[in-house]
Design an enzyme around this catalytic site. Sequence first.
Site, PDB file in Angstrom:
ATOM      1  N   ASP A 122     -22.632  21.366 -48.291  1.00 25.97           N
ATOM      2  CA  ASP A 122     -22.340  22.569 -47.570  1.00 25.97           C
ATOM      3  C   ASP A 122     -22.450  24.241 -48.586  1.00 25.97           C
ATOM      4  O   ASP A 122     -21.086  23.541 -49.902  1.00 25.97           O
ATOM      5  CB  ASP A 122     -21.370  22.753 -47.198  1.00 25.97           C
ATOM      6  CG  ASP A 122     -21.420  23.951 -46.161  1.00 25.97           C
ATOM      7  OD1 ASP A 122     -22.257  24.563 -45.793  1.00 25.97           O
ATOM      8  OD2 ASP A 122     -20.351  23.724 -45.580  1.00 25.97           O
ATOM      9  N   HIS A 129     -19.697  36.919 -45.156  1.00 28.70           N
ATOM     10  CA  HIS A 129     -18.253  36.054 -44.746  1.00 28.70           C
ATOM     11  C   HIS A 129     -17.572  35.245 -45.547  1.00 28.70           C
ATOM     12  O   HIS A 129     -16.001  35.560 -45.646  1.00 28.70           O
ATOM     13  CB  HIS A 129     -18.981  33.776 -44.155  1.00 28.70           C
ATOM     14  CG  HIS A 129     -18.552  32.787 -43.932  1.00 28.70           C
ATOM     15  ND1 HIS A 129     -17.358  33.012 -42.933  1.00 28.70           N
ATOM     16  CD2 HIS A 129     -18.136  32.128 -44.502  1.00 28.70           C
ATOM     17  CE1 HIS A 129     -16.442  31.747 -43.031  1.00 28.70           C
ATOM     18  NE2 HIS A 129     -17.138  31.610 -44.382  1.00 28.70           N
ATOM     19  N   GLU A 195     -18.456  26.515 -37.888  1.00 28.80           N
ATOM     20  CA  GLU A 195     -19.626  27.976 -38.520  1.00 28.80           C
ATOM     21  C   GLU A 195     -20.915  27.507 -38.361  1.00 28.80           C
ATOM     22  O   GLU A 195     -21.473  26.422 -38.113  1.00 28.80           O
ATOM     23  CB  GLU A 195     -19.386  27.126 -40.138  1.00 28.80           C
ATOM     24  CG  GLU A 195     -17.932  27.340 -40.124  1.00 28.80           C
ATOM     25  CD  GLU A 195     -17.563  26.946 -41.977  1.00 28.80           C
ATOM     26  OE1 GLU A 195     -18.712  26.237 -42.599  1.00 28.80           O
ATOM     27  OE2 GLU A 195     -16.705  27.485 -42.334  1.00 28.80           O
ATOM     28  N   GLU A 197     -24.324  27.271 -39.389  1.00 29.25           N
ATOM     29  CA  GLU A 197     -25.121  27.263 -40.822  1.00 29.25           C
ATOM     30  C   GLU A 197     -26.689  26.874 -40.030  1.00 29.25           C
ATOM     31  O   GLU A 197     -27.462  26.477 -39.404  1.00 29.25           O
ATOM     32  CB  GLU A 197     -24.733  26.373 -41.587  1.00 29.25           C
ATOM     33  CG  GLU A 197     -23.185  27.118 -41.542  1.00 29.25           C
ATOM     34  CD  GLU A 197     -21.954  25.990 -42.726  1.00 29.25           C
ATOM     35  OE1 GLU A 197     -23.128  25.366 -43.845  1.00 29.25           O
ATOM     36  OE2 GLU A 197     -21.417  26.014 -42.989  1.00 29.25           O
ATOM     37  N   ASP A 229     -21.209  23.311 -38.523  1.00 32.24           N
ATOM     38  CA  ASP A 229     -20.387  22.706 -39.255  1.00 32.24           C
ATOM     39  C   ASP A 229     -18.525  22.491 -38.807  1.00 32.24           C
ATOM     40  O   ASP A 229     -17.597  24.205 -39.788  1.00 32.24           O
ATOM     41  CB  ASP A 229     -19.929  23.192 -41.187  1.00 32.24           C
ATOM     42  CG  ASP A 229     -18.842  23.279 -41.995  1.00 32.24           C
ATOM     43  OD1 ASP A 229     -18.867  21.772 -42.253  1.00 32.24           O
ATOM     44  OD2 ASP A 229     -18.399  23.712 -43.003  1.00 32.24           O
ATOM     45  N   ARG A 233      -9.126  24.477 -39.369  1.00 32.49           N
ATOM     46  CA  ARG A 233      -8.597  25.063 -40.430  1.00 32.49           C
ATOM     47  C   ARG A 233      -7.404  25.395 -40.923  1.00 32.49           C
ATOM     48  O   ARG A 233      -6.834  25.420 -41.996  1.00 32.49           O
ATOM     49  CB  ARG A 233      -9.230  26.736 -39.915  1.00 32.49           C
ATOM     50  CG  ARG A 233      -9.873  27.322 -39.261  1.00 32.49           C
ATOM     51  CD  ARG A 233     -11.075  27.453 -40.247  1.00 32.49           C
ATOM     52  NE  ARG A 233     -12.527  27.692 -39.919  1.00 32.49           N
ATOM     53  CZ  ARG A 233     -13.081  27.852 -40.896  1.00 32.49           C
ATOM     54  NH1 ARG A 233     -13.665  27.424 -41.400  1.00 32.49           N
ATOM     55  NH2 ARG A 233     -14.530  28.317 -40.061  1.00 32.49           N
ATOM     56  N   GLN A 236      -7.350  22.238 -42.788  1.00 31.36           N
ATOM     57  CA  GLN A 236      -7.712  22.964 -44.530  1.00 31.36           C
ATOM     58  C   GLN A 236      -7.126  23.478 -45.063  1.00 31.36           C
ATOM     59  O   GLN A 236      -7.106  23.707 -46.611  1.00 31.36           O
ATOM     60  CB  GLN A 236      -9.562  23.801 -44.128  1.00 31.36           C
ATOM     61  CG  GLN A 236     -10.686  24.126 -45.194  1.00 31.36           C
ATOM     62  CD  GLN A 236     -10.958  25.218 -44.542  1.00 31.36           C
ATOM     63  OE1 GLN A 236     -11.397  25.474 -43.143  1.00 31.36           O
ATOM     64  NE2 GLN A 236     -11.809  25.679 -45.449  1.00 31.36           N
ATOM     65  N   LYS A 249     -13.157  19.583 -43.338  1.00 30.07           N
ATOM     66  CA  LYS A 249     -14.527  19.585 -42.746  1.00 30.07           C
ATOM     67  C   LYS A 249     -15.117  17.966 -42.632  1.00 30.07           C
ATOM     68  O   LYS A 249     -16.109  18.162 -41.954  1.00 30.07           O
ATOM     69  CB  LYS A 249     -15.146  20.044 -44.241  1.00 30.07           C
ATOM     70  CG  LYS A 249     -14.715  21.284 -44.711  1.00 30.07           C
ATOM     71  CD  LYS A 249     -15.237  22.254 -43.962  1.00 30.07           C
ATOM     72  CE  LYS A 249     -14.921  23.360 -44.229  1.00 30.07           C
ATOM     73  NZ  LYS A 249     -15.492  24.782 -43.553  1.00 30.07           N
ATOM     74  N   THR A 253     -20.418  17.136 -38.508  1.00 27.91           N
ATOM     75  CA  THR A 253     -21.166  17.886 -38.969  1.00 27.91           C
ATOM     76  C   THR A 253     -22.686  17.347 -37.716  1.00 27.91           C
ATOM     77  O   THR A 253     -23.355  16.658 -38.587  1.00 27.91           O
ATOM     78  CB  THR A 253     -21.986  17.763 -40.303  1.00 27.91           C
ATOM     79  OG1 THR A 253     -20.294  17.763 -41.295  1.00 27.91           O
ATOM     80  CG2 THR A 253     -22.397  18.897 -40.739  1.00 27.91           C
ATOM     81  N   GLU A 357     -13.358  34.188 -38.355  1.00 21.59           N
ATOM     82  CA  GLU A 357     -13.745  35.969 -37.817  1.00 21.59           C
ATOM     83  C   GLU A 357     -13.254  36.551 -37.238  1.00 21.59           C
ATOM     84  O   GLU A 357     -12.977  37.412 -37.173  1.00 21.59           O
ATOM     85  CB  GLU A 357     -15.195  35.526 -39.002  1.00 21.59           C
ATOM     86  CG  GLU A 357     -15.208  35.226 -40.618  1.00 21.59           C
ATOM     87  CD  GLU A 357     -16.912  35.005 -41.176  1.00 21.59           C
ATOM     88  OE1 GLU A 357     -17.307  35.907 -41.626  1.00 21.59           O
ATOM     89  OE2 GLU A 357     -17.367  34.160 -40.996  1.00 21.59           O
TER      90      GLU A 357
HETATM   91 MN    MN Z   1     -20.031  25.431 -44.012  1.00 22.15          MN
END
Ligand code: MN
Length: 409
Positions: A122, A129, A195, A197, A229, A233, A236, A249, A253, A357
Amino acid sequence: MTTDAHPLDLPVGDPFGPDNLPYGLGTTVEDPDRPRIVVRYGDSVLDVGPAAEAFGSPHADLLQRPLLNPLLAAGRSVWQSVRAQLHDWLTSPAHRATAERFMRPLSEVTLRMPFEVADYVDFYASEHHATNVGRIFRPDGDALTPNWKHLPIGYHGRAGTVVVSGTPVVRPQGQRKPPHEDAPLFGPSRRLDIEAEVGFVVGAPSAQGEPVPMSGFRDHVFGVTLLNDWSARDIQAWEYVPLGPFLGKSFATSVSPWITPLDALDAARTAPPARDVPLLPYLDDAVEPEPGGIDLRITVALNGHTIAEPPFSAMYWTAAQQLAHMTVNGASLRTGDLYASGTVSGPEPAQRGSLLELTWGGKEPLELPDGTRAFLEDGDEVTLTAWAPGPAGRIGMGEVTGRIHAARR
Ligand code: MN
């Protein structure tokens, strides 16, 4: 869905028309244990293996396998040959009677993971971002790390937990350490995120020790898929220094069941943003013969409500640069390798591809018709869709969706 239209007669500009032809893998109720390669056409699929047999295709053997990997491994000349044949079978009046015997409604097919994932990587390729995340996590430092504009930052993820769209996502548990606590706590993640992606599926392998240049992109990459993804948080934030993402993570996925061939996105190729620092030669794409960006317009929906529309064309690093960087040290490619772009975020607030975000670290919750959200709650469903400009109308990307299930205690 209209039921009386002929499956081979699509309206002009159908997003799953003859210029698209994405590959998937599905089973039917009468044959639930035998996955078969299917190609989407409108609201129908072509059962590719038996069709190839009936048409006498030299690739019939590859197309009757219960997985896409053998086709992926066959290389670009075979991909092009099969794609030309599919186009012919589905559009030529001479083949109509034969082709329609192998069509069935999409609604009658259970889609599954279309390929076996080899390695999963990834990246972190959106400047918007990376800048937003930098400002949220390091408000007093530089938003971008010093390496960001010199190399596409990435990490190796967990191939074994890549799941197909529709697979439930169980809320992960783990360690988190809120700023006001002296010691970490254990429990279900409280800051579960998405996420948005784009994933790239590697077909042709490469030899260990031999870097793949940017110009090898089309020879090695088979196609493109939407990817979510999922990211915890809080887990992480506590674990990522100094070695990067790990358990925040690796629990899941999600990918779309449809792999869009790279050739279907030719009309969507576009120049990436201007580079404002000089790049080392193996990443310098100013001299590449075709533009490295792809104009994919993504929509992120939470429980059916659109929350963001991230533009993939805004990505700073291209998939060809990522491929070159991933192999520049001599690491090999394997058939089935999957690498993802990193969260797609554009310059506007409504173009941000993560809740982190969109809610600015949870401080500005989203107001939705069915309540407010900072991060995901149990029962929430997130769906990514996308389209790209095609030679005649839109090229539709298969959606990727997933629902959050409560943590297992
Ligand atoms: Mn990602």
